[in-house]
Design a protein around this motif. Structure first.
Motif, PDB file in Angstrom:
ATOM      1  N   LYS A 197     -47.504  55.846  66.602  1.00 56.15           N
ATOM      2  CA  LYS A 197     -47.925  56.258  65.320  1.00 56.15           C
ATOM      3  C   LYS A 197     -46.817  57.022  64.734  1.00 56.15           C
ATOM      4  O   LYS A 197     -46.722  57.209  63.252  1.00 56.15           O
ATOM      5  N   ASP A 198     -46.086  57.916  65.472  1.00 58.38           N
ATOM      6  CA  ASP A 198     -45.230  58.829  64.931  1.00 58.38           C
ATOM      7  C   ASP A 198     -43.559  58.541  65.400  1.00 58.38           C
ATOM      8  O   ASP A 198     -43.273  58.575  66.411  1.00 58.38           O
ATOM      9  N   ASP A 236     -50.905  56.290  72.337  1.00 62.81           N
ATOM     10  CA  ASP A 236     -51.266  55.888  70.729  1.00 62.81           C
ATOM     11  C   ASP A 236     -50.718  56.589  69.762  1.00 62.81           C
ATOM     12  O   ASP A 236     -50.580  56.181  69.074  1.00 62.81           O
ATOM     13  N   LEU A 237     -50.657  57.982  70.390  1.00 61.43           N
ATOM     14  CA  LEU A 237     -50.145  59.046  69.125  1.00 61.43           C
ATOM     15  C   LEU A 237     -48.735  58.940  69.088  1.00 61.43           C
ATOM     16  O   LEU A 237     -48.195  58.967  67.775  1.00 61.43           O
TER      17      LEU A 237
END
Length: 394
Positions: A119-120, A115-116
């Motif tokens: 987003k990056d 999930d992280l």
């Protein structure tokens, strides 16, 4: 040569006396750390990682130093070859002790969270390489390479005692072996330490770890040589000239470490790129900076000045004090590398930061002493032994 064929009972008895308390201490502190992991899993895995990186430096540094000695033919390495081989033979156990790091990936690395990553953009771009599956597969390759090199270095060295000179054989594996060591250690350092900071990269990172491990194993060799020099027959071998050789070698690695660290800082400082400076900002611009300053003073400036004096390098006690200082700073260095990635606002310490290094250290020392007791004190078959023993008497 007869006195060196087997370990005398007096040495064996004292080694057993060290081995048992080291193992008990390691197990007790490891159990305490496991209990702490139930309540503070993040602190446990971060403490485990920096402790593991330190203690792994001993078998890997020993392996590299053995190959360096086989290539150079230096007399400095002959009388410490057996301790270095014993240290390298702990590598299979260190491979097994990598399992907690594999289990703790979600607590250590942001890229382990899909999930992280989503987003990056930078993490998403790197995810082709830096992902849990690739991380574990590469770790398996690193250990396979290191274990293979260690196996043949030890096997042919033991054969030398029975069959005679194996110098050419050992040198032939050491030349590509050193290249493989630097190459794999570079990628391992990137995977295990550099990737703690998602956007950070450095072309000097692997060389810094190589210099780190060189310092660690030479300091250990000095301290263990001091212990061995208390007994017959090693007190006639481990003379001031031998410690002087090890002190000079330690000076070289201290300067290498400083050169690599300064080169990295200079490149980042002059480039002033957003992808490079985030690693230094929390480590210099916050209370972590005090540790960085301590590393400059106590891992370079003070040891460098002390190792310039022959009176120190030829004095086993004085040189051992320098070695102890550098080993303490090596712990601080690994702590400074790992912990600010999670605590970017300033200095943070937890009781697990102290119990975990003792736990792994006690276990490693017990394993080292166990394997050291099984073989002759000196490499009896090497053609360089007579010259090395004569050199020690000067």
């Amino acid at each position: 040569m007869t006195p060196y064929v087997t370990i005398p009972p007096t040495i064996d008895y004292d080694i057993r006396r060290w081995q048992r308390p080291a193992l008990v201490t390691g197990i007790v502190f490891f159990i305490a750390s496991i209990i702490g992991a139930l309540f503070y899993p993040g602190d446990f895995f971060r403490s485990y990682l920096y402790s593991y990186l330190f203690w792994l430096g001993l078998p890997l540094g020993a392996m590299a130093l053995l190959m360096l000695q086989y290539l150079t033919g230096g007399r400095w390495g002959v009388v410490v070859r057996r301790p270095l081989e014993a240290a390298s033979r702990t590598l299979p156990w260190m491979a097994a002790l990598f399992i907690p790091i594999a289990v703790g990936l979600p607590y250590l690395y942001h890229w382990a969270h899909s999930d992280l990553v989503a987003k990056d953009p930078v993490m998403l771009h790197r995810y082709v390489y830096m992902n849990p599956g690739g991380f574990l597969a590469r770790a398996a390759i690193y250990f396979a390479v290191w274990l293979t090199l260690t196996y043949f270095l030890n096997k042919w060295s033991w054969q030398e005692d029975r069959l005679g000179d194996q110098t050419n054989r050992l040198a032939k594996i050491s030349a590509p072996g050193l290249i493989l060591y630097v190459f794999t250690m570079t990628f391992a350092a990137i995977d295990w330490a550099e990737s703690l900071d998602d956007h950070w990269f450095s072309t000097m990172w692997g060389f810094i770890f190589v210099a780190d491990q060189g310092i660690t194993i030479i300091c250990f060799a000095i301290l263990f040589s001091l212990a061995l020099s208390r007994w017959e027959p090693m007190n006639s071998v481990l003379r001031p000239q031998r410690f002087h050789d090890l002190g000079n070698l330690l000076l070289v690695f201290v300067m290498l470490w400083a050169y690599f660290q300064f080169s990295q800082l200079l490149i980042v400082w002059s480039g002033n790129l957003s992808g490079e400076i985030p690693w230094f900002l929390p480590r210099i611009g916050t209370s972590w900076g005090w540790l960085g300053g301590a590393l400059i003073v106590f891992q370079f400036i003070l040891p460098f000045l002390m190792l310039l004096f022959r009176g120190i390098t030829k004095n086993a006690i004085a040189l051992s004090c320098v070695a102890v200082l550098l080993l303490v700073m090596r712990f601080v260095d690994m702590f400074w590398v790992v912990m600010p990635s999670a605590f970017r606002d300033g200095f943070h310490v937890h009781w697990l930061n102290f119990t975990m290094p003792v736990a792994l250290g006690g276990i490693w020392i017990a394993l080292f002493l166990r394997t050291f007791r099984r073989y002759p004190l000196l490499p009896l078959g090497t053609p360089e032994l007579e010259e090395a023993l004569q050199h020690a008497d000067r």
